[in-house]
Design an enzyme around this catalytic site. Structure first.
Site, PDB file in Angstrom:
ATOM      1  N   ARG A  18      -2.051 142.311  47.858  1.00  0.00           N
ATOM      2  CA  ARG A  18      -1.994 143.616  46.957  1.00  0.00           C
ATOM      3  C   ARG A  18      -2.068 144.870  47.920  1.00  0.00           C
ATOM      4  O   ARG A  18      -3.157 144.932  48.416  1.00  0.00           O
ATOM      5  CB  ARG A  18      -2.967 143.648  45.881  1.00  0.00           C
ATOM      6  CG  ARG A  18      -2.491 144.797  44.938  1.00  0.00           C
ATOM      7  CD  ARG A  18      -3.518 144.522  43.564  1.00  0.00           C
ATOM      8  NE  ARG A  18      -3.473 143.197  42.959  1.00  0.00           N
ATOM      9  CZ  ARG A  18      -2.537 143.005  42.197  1.00  0.00           C
ATOM     10  NH1 ARG A  18      -1.516 143.501  41.840  1.00  0.00           N
ATOM     11  NH2 ARG A  18      -2.611 141.469  41.789  1.00  0.00           N
ATOM     12  N   GLU A  41       2.039 135.640  48.763  1.00  0.00           N
ATOM     13  CA  GLU A  41       2.342 136.543  47.348  1.00  0.00           C
ATOM     14  C   GLU A  41       2.001 138.168  47.778  1.00  0.00           C
ATOM     15  O   GLU A  41       1.151 138.471  47.955  1.00  0.00           O
ATOM     16  CB  GLU A  41       1.621 135.970  46.521  1.00  0.00           C
ATOM     17  CG  GLU A  41       1.622 137.090  45.117  1.00  0.00           C
ATOM     18  CD  GLU A  41       0.828 136.945  44.080  1.00  0.00           C
ATOM     19  OE1 GLU A  41       0.288 137.628  43.128  1.00  0.00           O
ATOM     20  OE2 GLU A  41       0.036 135.545  43.997  1.00  0.00           O
ATOM     21  N   THR A  70       2.449 139.743  40.136  1.00  0.00           N
ATOM     22  CA  THR A  70       2.499 141.106  39.234  1.00  0.00           C
ATOM     23  C   THR A  70       4.088 141.104  38.672  1.00  0.00           C
ATOM     24  O   THR A  70       4.466 142.279  38.954  1.00  0.00           O
ATOM     25  CB  THR A  70       2.135 142.369  39.565  1.00  0.00           C
ATOM     26  OG1 THR A  70       0.856 142.067  40.389  1.00  0.00           O
ATOM     27  CG2 THR A  70       1.687 143.085  38.643  1.00  0.00           C
ATOM     28  N   LYS A 130      -1.427 129.289  36.465  1.00  0.00           N
ATOM     29  CA  LYS A 130      -2.294 130.442  36.975  1.00  0.00           C
ATOM     30  C   LYS A 130      -3.500 130.846  35.990  1.00  0.00           C
ATOM     31  O   LYS A 130      -3.101 131.455  35.107  1.00  0.00           O
ATOM     32  CB  LYS A 130      -1.587 131.449  37.521  1.00  0.00           C
ATOM     33  CG  LYS A 130      -2.507 132.749  37.955  1.00  0.00           C
ATOM     34  CD  LYS A 130      -1.729 133.974  38.227  1.00  0.00           C
ATOM     35  CE  LYS A 130      -2.478 135.310  38.509  1.00  0.00           C
ATOM     36  NZ  LYS A 130      -1.719 136.349  38.852  1.00  0.00           N
ATOM     37  N   GLY A 160     -11.435 136.760  41.669  1.00  0.00           N
ATOM     38  CA  GLY A 160     -12.863 136.593  41.780  1.00  0.00           C
ATOM     39  C   GLY A 160     -13.189 135.235  42.582  1.00  0.00           C
ATOM     40  O   GLY A 160     -14.503 134.923  42.965  1.00  0.00           O
ATOM     41  N   GLY A 180      -7.622 137.226  46.616  1.00  0.00           N
ATOM     42  CA  GLY A 180      -7.052 138.487  46.386  1.00  0.00           C
ATOM     43  C   GLY A 180      -7.860 139.425  47.673  1.00  0.00           C
ATOM     44  O   GLY A 180      -7.902 139.180  48.710  1.00  0.00           O
ATOM     45  N   SER A 181      -8.772 140.135  46.948  1.00  0.00           N
ATOM     46  CA  SER A 181      -9.494 140.963  47.872  1.00  0.00           C
ATOM     47  C   SER A 181     -10.670 140.532  48.629  1.00  0.00           C
ATOM     48  O   SER A 181     -10.832 141.129  49.711  1.00  0.00           O
ATOM     49  CB  SER A 181     -10.108 142.309  46.949  1.00  0.00           C
ATOM     50  OG  SER A 181     -11.065 141.703  46.186  1.00  0.00           O
TER      51      SER A 181
END
Length: 208
Positions: A18, A41, A70, A130, A160, A180-181
């Site tokens: 992202r 992704e 998204t 998902k 998370g 993700g992050s």
């Protein structure tokens, strides 16, 4: 060209990039693929995501399953397919998106939380369920749903996820993880991204 089943078998970790900018697409993707990631992704709320997907698909499409996250509309499904993406990941379970993805021969990975959403998605041809956000679906809930879902259903936990939390989800029946992050943020150095990718991969090996 690697398919989704083979990619998940080789490494069930999904990189969620992202905020990725096109000029960084190849260096970041290359770092991840070097760390044995096989599913990448690029969320559509990133800067010029279709260009990033097209660049990664051109250079690494044979080594990894690439696509978009998204994804909220059928029109976006077509745009991702035209850019070379093969996986459609959504935060929600939108039947129109699912039908469009299946019609284009793409892998559809809708976001679900409840059994009703999960079964409806499977009926429409979802490749992966998902469970998102995973903070709302703890391992005990995954285990309960795994007991009623078809044995062949593929479950990914997203949201998370850290190296430390994967073991409990795996024990509950999760097949893959979206990262993700904890893996990627815009501006993070390539060697840091690579180190994080290897840490996740090593944690997975240690748990097996």
């Amino acid at each position: 060209m690697i398919d989704l089943t083979a990619a998940l078998a080789e490494n069930p970790l999904i990189a969620i990039l992202r905020g990725l900018e096109p000029e960084n697409a190849l260096p970041v993707a290359g770092e991840l693929i070097e760390a044995a990631f096989r599913i990448v992704e690029v969320p559509l709320n990133s800067p010029d995501p279709l260009e990033s997907i097209a660049r990664i698909a051109k250079h690494y499409g044979a080594q990894a399953v690439l696509g978009a996250g998204t994804v909220l509309t059928a029109e976006q499904v077509d745009a991702v397919a035209d850019a070379g993406g093969r996986i459609i990941v959504s935060p929600n379970m939108n039947p129109d998106v699912g039908r469009a993805a299946v019609a284009r021969g793409l892998y559809w990975c809708p976001g679900v939380v409840t059994p009703s959403e999960a079964f409806a998605a499977l009926d429409l041809g979802a490749s992966v369920l998902k469970f998102f956000p995973a903070e709302m679906v703890p391992p005990t809930a995954i285990a309960a749903m795994r007991a009623i879902l078809p044995q062949e259903a593929v479950i990914a936990a997203v949201g998370g996820i850290t190296p430390e939390t994967m073991a409990a989800y795996q024990a509950a029946g999760t097949n893959g993880f979206g990262l993700g992050s904890a893996l990627y943020k815009p501006g993070r150095a390539l060697d840091d991204i690579g180190a994080r990718a290897r840490a996740f991969t090593q944690a997975l090996k240690d748990q097996r």
